[in-house]
Structure formats: C-alpha cells, structure tokens
Scaffold this motif. Structure first.
Motif, mmCIF file in Angstrom:
data_model
loop_
_atom_site.group_PDB
_atom_site.id
_atom_site.type_symbol
_atom_site.label_atom_id
_atom_site.label_comp_id
_atom_site.label_asym_id
_atom_site.label_seq_id
_atom_site.Cartn_x
_atom_site.Cartn_y
_atom_site.Cartn_z
ATOM 1 N N PRO A 195 34.533 49.714 55.007
ATOM 2 C CA PRO A 195 34.639 48.548 54.042
ATOM 3 C C PRO A 195 33.446 48.217 53.548
ATOM 4 O O PRO A 195 32.515 48.670 54.300
ATOM 5 N N PRO A 196 33.358 47.559 52.441
ATOM 6 C CA PRO A 196 34.430 46.929 51.783
ATOM 7 C C PRO A 196 34.908 47.916 50.681
ATOM 8 O O PRO A 196 34.132 48.771 50.139
ATOM 9 N N PHE A 197 36.102 47.950 50.239
ATOM 10 C CA PHE A 197 36.934 48.556 49.265
ATOM 11 C C PHE A 197 37.943 47.822 48.845
ATOM 12 O O PHE A 197 38.558 46.911 49.430
ATOM 13 N N VAL A 198 38.202 47.993 47.502
ATOM 14 C CA VAL A 198 39.406 47.341 47.214
ATOM 15 C C VAL A 198 40.484 48.432 47.034
ATOM 16 O O VAL A 198 40.346 49.682 46.468
ATOM 17 N N CYS A 199 41.613 48.164 47.632
ATOM 18 C CA CYS A 199 42.732 48.781 47.841
ATOM 19 C C CYS A 199 43.929 48.583 46.915
ATOM 20 O O CYS A 199 44.372 47.398 47.069
ATOM 21 N N LEU A 200 44.582 49.354 46.087
ATOM 22 C CA LEU A 200 45.948 49.132 45.431
ATOM 23 C C LEU A 200 46.978 49.612 46.516
ATOM 24 O O LEU A 200 47.337 50.720 46.769
ATOM 25 N N TYR A 243 40.965 40.543 54.927
ATOM 26 C CA TYR A 243 41.695 40.629 53.473
ATOM 27 C C TYR A 243 41.240 39.431 52.458
ATOM 28 O O TYR A 243 41.402 38.294 52.890
ATOM 29 N N ARG A 244 41.219 40.046 51.161
ATOM 30 C CA ARG A 244 41.339 39.159 50.262
ATOM 31 C C ARG A 244 42.183 39.717 49.084
ATOM 32 O O ARG A 244 41.983 40.693 48.781
ATOM 33 N N LEU A 245 43.400 38.843 48.694
ATOM 34 C CA LEU A 245 44.317 39.256 47.953
ATOM 35 C C LEU A 245 43.604 39.161 46.466
ATOM 36 O O LEU A 245 43.469 37.979 45.766
ATOM 37 N N LEU A 246 43.512 40.096 45.524
ATOM 38 C CA LEU A 246 42.848 39.865 44.332
ATOM 39 C C LEU A 246 43.984 40.183 43.108
ATOM 40 O O LEU A 246 43.614 39.564 41.889
ATOM 41 N N GLY A 247 45.241 40.310 43.372
ATOM 42 C CA GLY A 247 46.300 40.440 42.607
ATOM 43 C C GLY A 247 47.564 40.783 43.111
ATOM 44 O O GLY A 247 47.560 41.759 44.084
ATOM 45 N N ALA A 248 48.679 40.636 42.270
ATOM 46 C CA ALA A 248 50.063 41.131 42.775
ATOM 47 C C ALA A 248 50.932 41.059 41.735
ATOM 48 O O ALA A 248 50.576 40.592 40.833
ATOM 49 N N THR A 249 52.154 41.678 42.018
ATOM 50 C CA THR A 249 53.102 41.561 40.877
ATOM 51 C C THR A 249 53.790 40.248 40.688
ATOM 52 O O THR A 249 53.991 39.493 41.900
ATOM 53 N N ARG A 250 54.123 40.021 39.667
ATOM 54 C CA ARG A 250 54.758 38.569 39.354
ATOM 55 C C ARG A 250 56.228 39.032 39.618
ATOM 56 O O ARG A 250 56.920 37.700 39.477
ATOM 57 N N GLY A 263 41.675 39.697 31.374
ATOM 58 C CA GLY A 263 41.004 39.559 32.948
ATOM 59 C C GLY A 263 41.970 39.568 33.908
ATOM 60 O O GLY A 263 41.322 39.618 35.071
ATOM 61 N N SER A 264 43.219 39.425 33.653
ATOM 62 C CA SER A 264 44.206 39.079 35.016
ATOM 63 C C SER A 264 43.998 40.487 35.638
ATOM 64 O O SER A 264 44.357 41.717 35.344
ATOM 65 N N THR A 265 44.364 40.435 37.194
ATOM 66 C CA THR A 265 44.643 41.580 38.054
ATOM 67 C C THR A 265 46.007 41.408 38.670
ATOM 68 O O THR A 265 46.094 42.025 39.694
ATOM 69 N N ASP A 266 47.044 40.609 37.831
ATOM 70 C CA ASP A 266 48.167 40.572 38.382
ATOM 71 C C ASP A 266 48.940 41.694 37.654
ATOM 72 O O ASP A 266 48.487 42.095 36.735
ATOM 73 N N THR A 322 43.137 48.158 38.698
ATOM 74 C CA THR A 322 42.607 48.245 39.877
ATOM 75 C C THR A 322 40.966 48.466 39.841
ATOM 76 O O THR A 322 40.066 47.722 40.351
ATOM 77 N N LEU A 323 40.658 49.222 38.633
ATOM 78 C CA LEU A 323 39.049 49.246 38.350
ATOM 79 C C LEU A 323 38.631 47.844 37.818
ATOM 80 O O LEU A 323 37.406 47.675 38.359
ATOM 81 N N LEU A 324 39.431 47.154 37.270
ATOM 82 C CA LEU A 324 38.878 45.985 36.787
ATOM 83 C C LEU A 324 38.630 45.002 38.127
ATOM 84 O O LEU A 324 37.654 44.449 38.251
ATOM 85 N N ALA A 325 39.659 45.079 38.955
ATOM 86 C CA ALA A 325 39.328 44.516 40.332
ATOM 87 C C ALA A 325 38.133 44.551 41.045
ATOM 88 O O ALA A 325 37.505 43.833 41.604
ATOM 89 N N ALA A 326 37.922 46.014 40.984
ATOM 90 C CA ALA A 326 36.663 46.471 41.769
ATOM 91 C C ALA A 326 35.373 46.002 41.148
ATOM 92 O O ALA A 326 34.619 45.471 41.855
#
Ligand code: KG4
Ligand code: ZN
Length: 340
Positions: A131-136, A154-161, A208-211, A256-260
């Motif tokens: 770590p660290p890395f962003v995982c989808l 962990y930090r949640l950066l986005g999820a499905t609505r 800019g949303s990562t949801d 995912t690229l945006l979140a990273a």
C-alpha cells in the motif's frame, strides 16, 4: 517455508471454498466448490439452496484444502472466515464451521470482510505490492473505490448509488436470454460484436464524482431492445452486448483513474468477479499506462469468490492481533470501516 499458515473459509454467496495461505502471500491450496450448476436452472442464486449446498460441502472443502497443502490442523496458526456482507444463511454456514474448528482445535479465528478479501487478492497475485493504492472492487453486489492507505486501513472514495456493475451484467444478460452467471456469458457474446455500434449512455454523474450509477444504462439497453421489437427489427445481440460492456468499462476505468489522481497515489488495482472481464482488464491496462500509473490485477481464479483471498486478508488481521470470539456473528449488510 512460511512461518504462518492461515486456513481461509468463504461461503458468502454460491462458492464453498477453503484455502491454505502461507505468510499472506503463498497459496498452498485453494479449493472451490461452485454451485453454478445447481442454481443455473433457477436463473440465479436461490439463497436457501445456497445455504444447504454450503452445509453439504463445507467439511469436504476444508479437508481437501489441508490435504492439497500437505498440512494438518496442527500446522495452522489461524483460521479466517468471511463474516459479511453476503447472503446471511450462506455466511452463517462458514462462520459456524469456522467457530467449531476454532473451539475444538484451539486455533485463533479472525473475521474478514468480503470486500477487503477481494482487494487482498492483489497481494497473492503480486507479492511485491505494498500500500497505498486505489482498488476498484467490482462484483455482483458491490462497485466500490477503496483507498488502501496501509494494511487494513481503508478509505471509501466512491460507490454505486444503485446497481453494482456485476448486477447490471447479470440483469442485461438475462434480458439477452443468456444463462446464469450472466457476466461471463455476456462477455463471450460481446466478443463477436462492435463496441461502438450503439451509443449507450455513460453515467459520469456530477463533475469530479467518483460514484457510479448503472440503472440508467440498464434502462437504455431495455428501451433500445423494446424499440427495435416494436419496429419489427431483430437486434444484433453481439453488438448490444459489446456496446453495453463498453459503456460499463469506460466508466469503471475513468473513475478509478480519477480517484487515484485525487488521492495522489501512483498505483491502481482491480478486484472482484467483474475484474475477470478481459475487456475491462485490457482497457484498464492501456489507460493506466497512458496516465503513468502502475496497474495490478489478480489472475481470474482469484477475482471470483475464493478462500485464498480470505486467508490473505486474515493473515494481516492475525498480525494486528484481531480475534473473533465464539459469539462472532454473520452480517448480510456490513460496511467496511474506514480508518480515522
Ligand atoms: O465477486 P463475485 O464472484 O461474487 C460477489 O461477491 O458478488 O462476483 C460475481 C459477479 C457476477 O455478477 C458475475 O456475473 C460477474 O461477477 N462476473 C463477470 C465476469 N465474470 C464474473 N462480469 C463480467 N465479465 C466477466 N467475465
Ligand atoms: Zn465476491
């Protein structure tokens, strides 16, 4: 020779699995008993049937995992079991079995979250990864962007609505008349189609949303098919499958690229059942390279549900001193606790 052997158990959905992993990285055995053939005639997983199947198979897969690893229970330092989220009756079989083994054999037990297990599959595939890395994490029940800051942090950066990506694959596959499980069948159909044939919508959401959101795409595919049927035209199904798949893949990769980028990390990873989709893997690899990011993904057998990933995550819980008691419960809904 590893110092610490962890025996993992996974029963959250329709695979009964046990595996032995050394020091969190070396797979000594991985036994997966799939229930696909049993559920296929119902067109999807029937929870009650899944629980009964797990009950029938659990001791067999544990015995097989030890036999394949060439180890006895006396060599196992720790047991790790998925405690949620998932089908409650299915989870309970694994949790009850793990507690029974732990109590009878006096082996410590650690609880593992199903999403963290998927994420940790990357460490089995890439022993050098840190770590660290962003995982989808993209599966039948979840589409989540998780920043692993450090082990178990962990930090949640986005999820499905709404729908998970795998759920969208399964639902559209069913509409296209494909068998369960829909994802692999749809991928196969899409291989003979043109991904640019039909411009299905991409839900980018707010700037800019990562949801994520996949319900609009699902409706668009169904509207397209209905319109053609009303006009008396037959749709060319490989084009529909390929265009639908391209719309999902585009959004998954770019967000995912945006979140990273937003998190300021140089590594991205993929996990979960949908991560075994070859178009997604190829597109990810290309776009990550263009953006100068390192890209990691587990081999296909480690993307779909398996106990090796549970044992891997369990190893880090064991090192951290976490322990489950005999009162350990299973949870159908179980948020991944973010770090402070
Ligand atoms: O991680 P997983 O085995 O179980 C859950 O935790 O949900 O993921 C299963 C999901 C299903 O929705 C299945 O259709 C999807 O992963 N899947 C795929 C592919 N293989 C499995 N989706 C797209 N393409 C695939 N090749
Ligand atoms: Zn899963």
């Amino acid at each position: 020779m590893p110092d610490t052997w962890v025996l993992g158990i996974e029963t959250s959905c329709d695979e009964t699995s046990a595996a032995v992993v050394g020091d969190g990285r070396v797979i000594a055995s991985s036994v997966i008993s799939s229930q696909i053939a049993v559920h296929r005639r119902f067109g999807g997983v029937v929870p009650e049937v899944a629980s009964r199947q797990h009950l029938d198979r659990i001791t067999f897969v544990v015995d097989e995992a030890l036999k394949e690893a060439g180890l006895g229970f006396s060599s196992i330092s720790c047991l790790a079991v998925t405690v949620g989220p998932g089908l409650i009756g299915a989870l309970l079989v694994g949790v009850a079995a793990a507690k029974a083994y732990s109590y009878a054999l006096k082996i410590p037990l650690v609880p593992v979250h199903h999403l963290e297990a998927h994420l940790y599959a990357n460490f089995l595939a890439h022993p050098e990864l840190e770590p660290p890395f962003v995982c989808l994490v993209v599966s039948g029940g979840h589409t989540s962007l998780i920043l692993l800051q450090d082990h178990l942090k962990y930090r949640l950066l986005g999820a499905t609505r709404d729908d998970a990506a795998g759920e969208a694959f399964d639902k559209i596959a069913r509409v296209l008349g494909l068998p369960y499980p829909g994802g692999p069948a749809l991928e196969e159909l899409a291989a003979g189609g043109d991904p640019c044939a039909i411009p299905f919508p991409r839900a980018w959401l707010e700037e800019g949303s990562t949801d994520f959101s996949f319900s609009g795409l699902k409706t668009a595919v169904m509207n397209y098919l209905n319109r053609l049927r009303e006009e008396g035209t037959s749709p060319y199904l490989p084009d529909v499958a390929a265009s639908f798949q391209a719309a999902i893949v585009d959004v998954l990769v770019e967000k995912t690229l945006l979140a990273a980028k937003k998190a300021g990390v140089g590594k991205v990873a993929l996990a979960g059942g949908v991560a075994s989709n070859s178009t997604l893997r190829r597109h990810f690899e290309k776009r990550a390279a263009e953006e100068g990011l390192d890209f990691y993904f587990p081999e296909k057998r480690l993307c779909t549900d398996n106990a090796a990933m549970v044992a891997c995550a369990g190893y880090y819980h064991y090192l951290a001193g976490h322990r489950a008691s005999l009162a350990q419960e299973a949870f159908a809904h179980y948020p991944l606790v973010p770090c402070e």
